[in-house]
Design an enzyme around this catalytic site. Structure first.
Site, PDB file in Angstrom:
ATOM      1  N   CYS A   1       0.821  -1.213   0.000  1.00 47.27           N
ATOM      2  CA  CYS A   1       0.000   0.000   0.000  1.00 47.27           C
ATOM      3  C   CYS A   1       0.849   1.255   0.000  1.00 47.27           C
ATOM      4  O   CYS A   1       1.629   1.497   0.915  1.00 47.27           O
ATOM      5  CB  CYS A   1      -0.916   0.000   1.220  1.00 47.27           C
ATOM      6  SG  CYS A   1      -1.891   1.489   1.384  1.00 47.27           S
TER       7      CYS A   1
ATOM      8  N   CYS B   1     -10.132  24.188  10.074  1.00 39.80           N
ATOM      9  CA  CYS B   1     -10.679  25.378  10.728  1.00 39.80           C
ATOM     10  C   CYS B   1     -10.556  25.176  12.236  1.00 39.80           C
ATOM     11  O   CYS B   1     -11.286  24.377  12.836  1.00 39.80           O
ATOM     12  CB  CYS B   1     -12.137  25.550  10.309  1.00 39.80           C
ATOM     13  SG  CYS B   1     -12.893  27.076  10.900  1.00 39.80           S
TER      14      CYS B   1
END
Length: 356
Positions: free
Chosen positions: A39, A331
């Protein structure tokens, strides 16, 4: 005419296999290494952390077909490997050093894939660029085989690389974009446990107690004494501070932002941007391993909450409307952060981030 058409077809096929040089590859003295280690999500981070590595890209290599994308590779319609391309400065790090890092990410005796991932695309391979790399790769493989660390033959192949196809953007730096899923996958696949067993010193350096114990969450009584009401409400009660009326929304000074509770490094001023929201916004974490993402189903919607790993502080939320290259907007509440100016990083014990 038939001969001309046949000749043009051969030329066009050859052109497909020539990879255009990236801006980083064109940098004077830069070299390229390509590794297949299962992977590619798990193969990017160890190389990106190395001094002297310019860029790491996830992609596909080693196949005979002229194109490669995730659908083709994952479905077995092409014989490419999942791989990473490492662009590096040989004046700062050598190819044999990269090989050492490569061997410590994989199970080199597994000829059927890597860990829980089975299939030809997950097999391990070193893709050499030239004869020098081939010689060094073979020498490195022989040394590993002779080390006695493994009781089975080394199955990793050493192959020429004709072309490297970059993977889709959502695969690039996946461990930064979705660290919670990446961490769960790495552990669940068996890769993490294998590395900790085979290379305990590496595991200790990367995740060891000396780093974890440095950042700890104080008791609730201490937090109530030390934090301001808004800091406690945000970090411990998942509160939200007012937009445009907080400490760092418009801070442009260079430095890093750490968890106000634990002190663990979270974000860098280099990744901060003006989102127009009135809260500090970052395109990525400074230390992905210190940030975890969780589903937040409050407010009659599903959002992705961002928390610190060691302090378990609520930080804010992450949205998929940020700038390139990540496309993300972290944020974050100023009340969850403490800013450390670049001039004080060494003084406060964060000297390793002076170049971040």
């Amino acid at each position: 005419m038939d001969l001309f058409i046949a000749l043009m077809a051969v030329l066009m096929t050859a052109m497909v296999w020539v990879a255009p040089a990236t801006a980083d590859e064109q940098k004077e003295g830069a070299k390229v290494a390509v590794f297949g280690g299962g992977c590619f999500w798990c193969m990017e981070p160890p190389f990106e952390e190395l001094e002297g590595v310019v860029e790491v890209k996830a992609g596909y290599a080693g196949g005979t077909k002229e194109t490669a994308d995730y659908q083709q590779v994952s479905s077995g319609r092409t014989d490419h490997y999942e791989a990473v391309r490492v662009i590096y400065d040989p004046a700062k790090i050598s190819y044999p050093q990269l090989l050492t890092v490569f061997w410590r990410q994989i199970d080199p005796t597994d000829g059927g894939g890597q860990f829980a991932d089975r299939g030809s695309q997950y097999k391990s391979a070193i893709f050499y660029q030239d004869e020098e790399q081939r010689t060094q790769a073979e020498q490195s493989k022989m040394e590993l085989s002779a080390s006695g660390l493994f009781d089975r033959p080394i199955a990793t192949k050493i192959l020429p690389v004709a072309h490297f196809y970059e993977a889709e953007e959502y695969h690039q730096d996946y461990y930064r974009k979705n660290y919670a899923h990446y961490s769960a996958y790495k552990e669940g696949s068996g890769r993490k446990g294998f590395q900790e067993k085979m290379w305990p010193k590496d595991a200790k350096d990367a995740n060891g107690p000396e780093k974890k114990n440095r950042y700890e969450k104080p008791s609730d009584d201490e937090l109530r004494r030390r934090l301001t009401p808004i800091q406690y409400d945000v970090t411990q009660k998942e509160g939200t501070e007012p937009s445009f009326r907080n400490a760092y929304w418009d801070n442009k000074e260079p430095g890093i932002y750490v968890d106000v509770v634990s002190g663990e490094p979270l974000f860098s001023s280099r990744d901060k941007f003006d989102s127009g929201t009135g809260w500090p916004s970052f395109s990525k974490p400074l230390e992905a391993r210190n940030v975890i993402e969780k589903k937040d189903r409050s407010l009659f919607t599903v959002r992705t909450e961002v928390r610190s790993v060691h302090g378990n502080s609520h930080l804010g939320h992450v949205f998929a409307d940020g700038p390139a290259p990540t496309g993300l907007r972290y944020c974050i509440n100023s009340a969850a952060l403490r800013f450390i100016p670049q001039s004080k990083l060494a003084e406060e014990g964060y000297g390793e981030y002076l170049n971040h």
